[in-house]
Design a protein around this motif. Structure first.
Motif, PDB file in Angstrom:
ATOM      1  N   VAL A 118       0.852  -1.189   0.000  1.00 42.92           N
ATOM      2  CA  VAL A 118       0.000   0.000   0.000  1.00 42.92           C
ATOM      3  C   VAL A 118       0.890   1.242   0.000  1.00 42.92           C
ATOM      4  N   PRO A 119       1.018   1.931  -1.148  1.00 48.57           N
ATOM      5  CA  PRO A 119       1.855   3.135  -1.188  1.00 48.57           C
ATOM      6  C   PRO A 119       1.120   4.336  -0.604  1.00 48.57           C
ATOM      7  N   VAL A 120       1.890   5.239   0.006  1.00 49.94           N
ATOM      8  CA  VAL A 120       1.286   6.423   0.605  1.00 49.94           C
ATOM      9  C   VAL A 120       2.193   7.626   0.390  1.00 49.94           C
ATOM     10  N   ASN A 121       1.575   8.742   0.095  1.00 53.26           N
ATOM     11  CA  ASN A 121       2.267  10.026   0.061  1.00 53.26           C
ATOM     12  C   ASN A 121       2.261  10.561   1.486  1.00 53.26           C
ATOM     13  N   ARG A 122       3.427  10.595   2.117  1.00 55.32           N
ATOM     14  CA  ARG A 122       3.487  10.918   3.541  1.00 55.32           C
ATOM     15  C   ARG A 122       2.977  12.322   3.858  1.00 55.32           C
ATOM     16  N   MET A 129      -5.598   9.778   2.365  1.00 52.90           N
ATOM     17  CA  MET A 129      -5.394   8.893   3.507  1.00 52.90           C
ATOM     18  C   MET A 129      -6.592   7.970   3.717  1.00 52.90           C
ATOM     19  N   THR A 130      -7.780   8.462   3.390  1.00 54.48           N
ATOM     20  CA  THR A 130      -8.969   7.599   3.463  1.00 54.48           C
ATOM     21  C   THR A 130      -8.840   6.442   2.482  1.00 54.48           C
ATOM     22  N   ALA A 131      -8.335   6.741   1.285  1.00 55.32           N
ATOM     23  CA  ALA A 131      -8.141   5.701   0.274  1.00 55.32           C
ATOM     24  C   ALA A 131      -7.086   4.688   0.726  1.00 55.32           C
ATOM     25  N   VAL A 132      -6.027   5.174   1.384  1.00 51.56           N
ATOM     26  CA  VAL A 132      -4.988   4.272   1.906  1.00 51.56           C
ATOM     27  C   VAL A 132      -5.577   3.328   2.945  1.00 51.56           C
ATOM     28  N   MET A 133      -6.419   3.871   3.828  1.00 51.49           N
ATOM     29  CA  MET A 133      -7.025   3.028   4.860  1.00 51.49           C
ATOM     30  C   MET A 133      -7.971   2.002   4.240  1.00 51.49           C
ATOM     31  N   THR A 136      -5.873  -0.728   2.870  1.00 52.03           N
ATOM     32  CA  THR A 136      -5.331  -1.529   3.968  1.00 52.03           C
ATOM     33  C   THR A 136      -6.394  -2.472   4.518  1.00 52.03           C
ATOM     34  N   LYS A 137      -7.601  -1.979   4.696  1.00 55.54           N
ATOM     35  CA  LYS A 137      -8.699  -2.815   5.193  1.00 55.54           C
ATOM     36  C   LYS A 137      -8.994  -3.957   4.225  1.00 55.54           C
ATOM     37  N   ALA A 138      -8.958  -3.656   2.942  1.00 57.61           N
ATOM     38  CA  ALA A 138      -9.234  -4.692   1.944  1.00 57.61           C
ATOM     39  C   ALA A 138      -8.193  -5.810   2.016  1.00 57.61           C
TER      40      ALA A 138
END
Length: 269
Positions: A118-122, A129-133, A136-138
């Protein structure tokens, strides 16, 4: 001899990485994602063998019975590049939340994408960040294991704890067990140094923390459990390897422990 073995190991370590990428890349990208995980896991095991044969460093794992089935957060101490890959063979289908820039590296980035990291722009906020979560949940719902370092970055052995609140948020939002892990590979493979020291150390997988606690209470409990176990293991590891050249943080913490100074978690509180 330590300097010579260190130089030799570092050279062979990277040659091994390049050679395995050349040999296994066609297989890796043709296989289904989960079956292809044997490639990085084999690479990790081969590095363990090189570390043992060239440097003379071995390790053992205690507490494998504490690993739950299905999805969970795997939360190790982070001291060295060693622990970034070393435990992959003992996890069925792990993934990381990592800097998106890593996915831009040719070939290495393609390996990452294949395993659905899961890549994230810090610097991102809000919808990103909602999309990252959600990603991650998936992955977690698919029974995978999220590896996250509670302190966020590498810390030298014995350094005062600097746990980030991010793991408490993940614990709250994902509603899965958290498995704390303590170890001191940084005594043998120090961060930002080329020296590799021989010896033997333990990796301790502690009992899983069940979901459902208040996030603040969870974080306080996690720090207490990990720092208490880490202090005890630091003393045990140094006693078992009296030849080690210790970093200043380890020397300072050992002095405090011998003097009966309160635990790292208590000092943080």
């Amino acid at each position: 001899m330590i300097a010579f073995r260190s130089v030799l190991f570092n050279a062979v370590f990277y040659l091994n990485l390049i050679a395995q990428m050349i040999v296994f890349t066609p297989i890796y990208f043709l296989l289904p994602r989960k079956k292809a995980y044997f490639v990085p896991k084999f690479w990790a095991r081969s590095n363990h063998w090189l570390f043992k044969v060239i440097v003379g460093t071995t390790f053992e794992i205690e507490g494998l019975e504490n690993i739950p089935a299905g999805g969970y957060i795997f939360a190790p101490k982070h001291q060295s590049f060693w622990d970034a890959y070393a435990l992959l063979p003992w996890l069925s289908d792990p993934f990381y939340i990592l800097k998106r820039e890593l996915t831009w590296i040719p070939l290495f980035g393609w390996y990452i994408k294949k395993q659905r990291m899961v890549p994230v722009n810090r610097g991102a906020r809000g919808k990103v960040m909602t999309a990252v979560m959600e990603r991650t949940k998936a992955e977690m719902n698919a029974g995978r294991q999220l590896i996250i370092y509670p302190e966020g970055t590498r810390r030298p052995p014995g350094a005062p704890p600097e746990y980030k609140y991010g793991i408490a948020r993940l614990y709250r939002d994902l509603q899965v067990p958290v498995v704390p892990v303590v170890m001191h590979p940084g005594l043998f493979w120090p961060r930002r140094k080329f020296i590799r020291q021989p010896g033997h150390f333990k990796v301790q997988i502690l009992p899983a923390i069940s979901p459902g606690m208040d996030p603040d209470a969870f974080l306080a409990y996690l720090v207490d459990v990990m720092e208490t176990a880490s202090d005890k293991l630091l003393v045990e590891t140094v006693d078992a390897n009296p030849h080690l050249m210790l970093p200043p943080t380890a020397i300072k913490r050992l002095t405090e422990l011998k003097a009966g100074t309160p635990g790292q978690a208590e000092m943080r509180a």
